[in-house]
Design a protein around this motif. Structure first.
Motif, PDB file in Angstrom:
ATOM      1  N   MET A   1     -55.724 -26.105  21.009  1.00 36.67           N
ATOM      2  CA  MET A   1     -55.489 -26.781  22.286  1.00 36.67           C
ATOM      3  C   MET A   1     -55.989 -25.896  23.429  1.00 36.67           C
ATOM      4  SD  MET A   1     -51.739 -28.517  21.670  1.00 36.67           S
ATOM      5  CE  MET A   1     -50.977 -27.223  20.692  1.00 36.67           C
ATOM      6  N   PRO A   2     -57.288 -25.834  23.643  1.00 33.27           N
ATOM      7  CA  PRO A   2     -57.845 -24.924  24.644  1.00 33.27           C
ATOM      8  C   PRO A   2     -57.534 -25.302  26.088  1.00 33.27           C
ATOM      9  CG  PRO A   2     -59.565 -26.348  23.764  1.00 33.27           C
ATOM     10  CD  PRO A   2     -58.328 -26.606  22.948  1.00 33.27           C
ATOM     11  N   ASN A   3     -57.071 -26.531  26.328  1.00 33.94           N
ATOM     12  CA  ASN A   3     -56.819 -26.987  27.704  1.00 33.94           C
ATOM     13  C   ASN A   3     -55.369 -26.809  28.148  1.00 33.94           C
ATOM     14  OD1 ASN A   3     -59.493 -27.796  28.028  1.00 33.94           O
ATOM     15  ND2 ASN A   3     -59.079 -29.753  27.050  1.00 33.94           N
ATOM     16  N   LEU A   4     -54.545 -26.156  27.320  1.00 35.83           N
ATOM     17  CA  LEU A   4     -53.137 -25.970  27.678  1.00 35.83           C
ATOM     18  C   LEU A   4     -53.008 -25.174  28.968  1.00 35.83           C
ATOM     19  CD1 LEU A   4     -51.047 -25.119  24.494  1.00 35.83           C
ATOM     20  CD2 LEU A   4     -50.998 -27.180  25.891  1.00 35.83           C
ATOM     21  N   LYS A   5     -52.214 -25.702  29.872  1.00 34.09           N
ATOM     22  CA  LYS A   5     -51.965 -25.030  31.150  1.00 34.09           C
ATOM     23  C   LYS A   5     -50.496 -24.659  31.320  1.00 34.09           C
ATOM     24  CE  LYS A   5     -56.174 -25.727  32.688  1.00 34.09           C
ATOM     25  NZ  LYS A   5     -57.103 -24.951  31.916  1.00 34.09           N
ATOM     26  N   LEU A   6     -49.597 -25.350  30.589  1.00 37.50           N
ATOM     27  CA  LEU A   6     -48.171 -25.127  30.767  1.00 37.50           C
ATOM     28  C   LEU A   6     -47.456 -25.433  29.459  1.00 37.50           C
ATOM     29  CD1 LEU A   6     -45.852 -24.526  32.809  1.00 37.50           C
ATOM     30  CD2 LEU A   6     -45.781 -26.994  33.258  1.00 37.50           C
ATOM     31  N   ILE A   7     -46.506 -24.553  29.092  1.00 38.33           N
ATOM     32  CA  ILE A   7     -45.697 -24.756  27.899  1.00 38.33           C
ATOM     33  C   ILE A   7     -44.240 -24.828  28.326  1.00 38.33           C
ATOM     34  CG2 ILE A   7     -45.002 -23.811  25.666  1.00 38.33           C
ATOM     35  CD1 ILE A   7     -47.755 -22.416  25.550  1.00 38.33           C
ATOM     36  N   LEU A   8     -43.602 -25.973  28.045  1.00 40.32           N
ATOM     37  CA  LEU A   8     -42.198 -26.163  28.352  1.00 40.32           C
ATOM     38  C   LEU A   8     -41.383 -25.682  27.159  1.00 40.32           C
ATOM     39  CD1 LEU A   8     -42.316 -29.782  29.867  1.00 40.32           C
ATOM     40  CD2 LEU A   8     -42.774 -27.587  30.981  1.00 40.32           C
TER      41      LEU A   8
END
Length: 192
Positions: free
Chosen positions: A116-123
């Motif tokens: 997932m190279p486009n991940l910007k935020l992990i909740l």
């Protein structure tokens, strides 16, 4: 290197801890190589296990309210990836469900996240996700970790679990609704 589809096939056929699962293996997750926001919760409950739809329960309704998104947006895997700490229903304990099985995250999380190279935020929802991902950076308890959420940005956003069981916690911690949720909603809106 495996591609996401072949890894997802492996995950969905995983039987690693099936002997310990009262309802059998039924891994529930939803991710896409384009996912921008990753939701890491605990483990599916019985309703989610039965339907195979993540967060398809009262906790999911509350989470969508917190995020200020409708179901169509929430279930768009190009926006939200969903990858719990334990992919299958772990069973019932004395008070609520058992903790997520410990096999899933170390076996699958890094392999899936790398796709997932486009991940910007992990909740990081709940103590299990926060413990695994924040390690020694987390505070003495979940309340303090969530209260100090800004320390973990821009990558991680720790949250309490949106379970109806946490209504008392919500009443005791009104700052969550007034300080944390507006910031969460702003960050999510900027990414969708």
């Amino acid at each position: 290197m495996e591609n996401l589809n072949s890894i997802l096939r492996e995950v969905r056929n995983c039987k690693l801890c099936e002997a310990h699962l009262p309802l059998g293996a039924n891994p529930v997750l939803s991710i896409n190589s384009q996912s921008k926001i990753l939701i890491i919760g605990q483990a599916p409950g019985t309703k989610v296990h039965a339907t195979g739809i993540p967060w398809n329960d009262p906790s999911g309704n509350e989470l969508r309210r917190w995020l200020d998104v409708d179901s169509n947006t929430f279930y768009d895997p190009e926006i939200f990836g969903i990858m719990p700490m334990g992919f299958c229903y772990p069973g019932r304990g004395r008070v609520g469900d058992l903790p997520p099985r410990k096999e899933c995250a170390p076996t699958w999380h890094s392999m899936l996240s790398s796709q997932m190279p486009n991940l910007k935020l992990i909740l990081l929802i709940g103590a299990f996700a926060q413990s695994y991902y924040l390690g020694e950076r987390r505070k003495n308890n979940l309340t303090e970790t969530v209260k100090n959420f800004k320390e973990y940005l821009p990558n991680y956003f720790p949250l309490v679990h949106p379970s109806p069981r946490n209504r008392l916690w919500m009443r005791k911690n009104p700052w969550f609704e007034t300080e944390v949720l507006p910031e969460l909603r702003d960050r999510v809106l900027a990414l969708i």
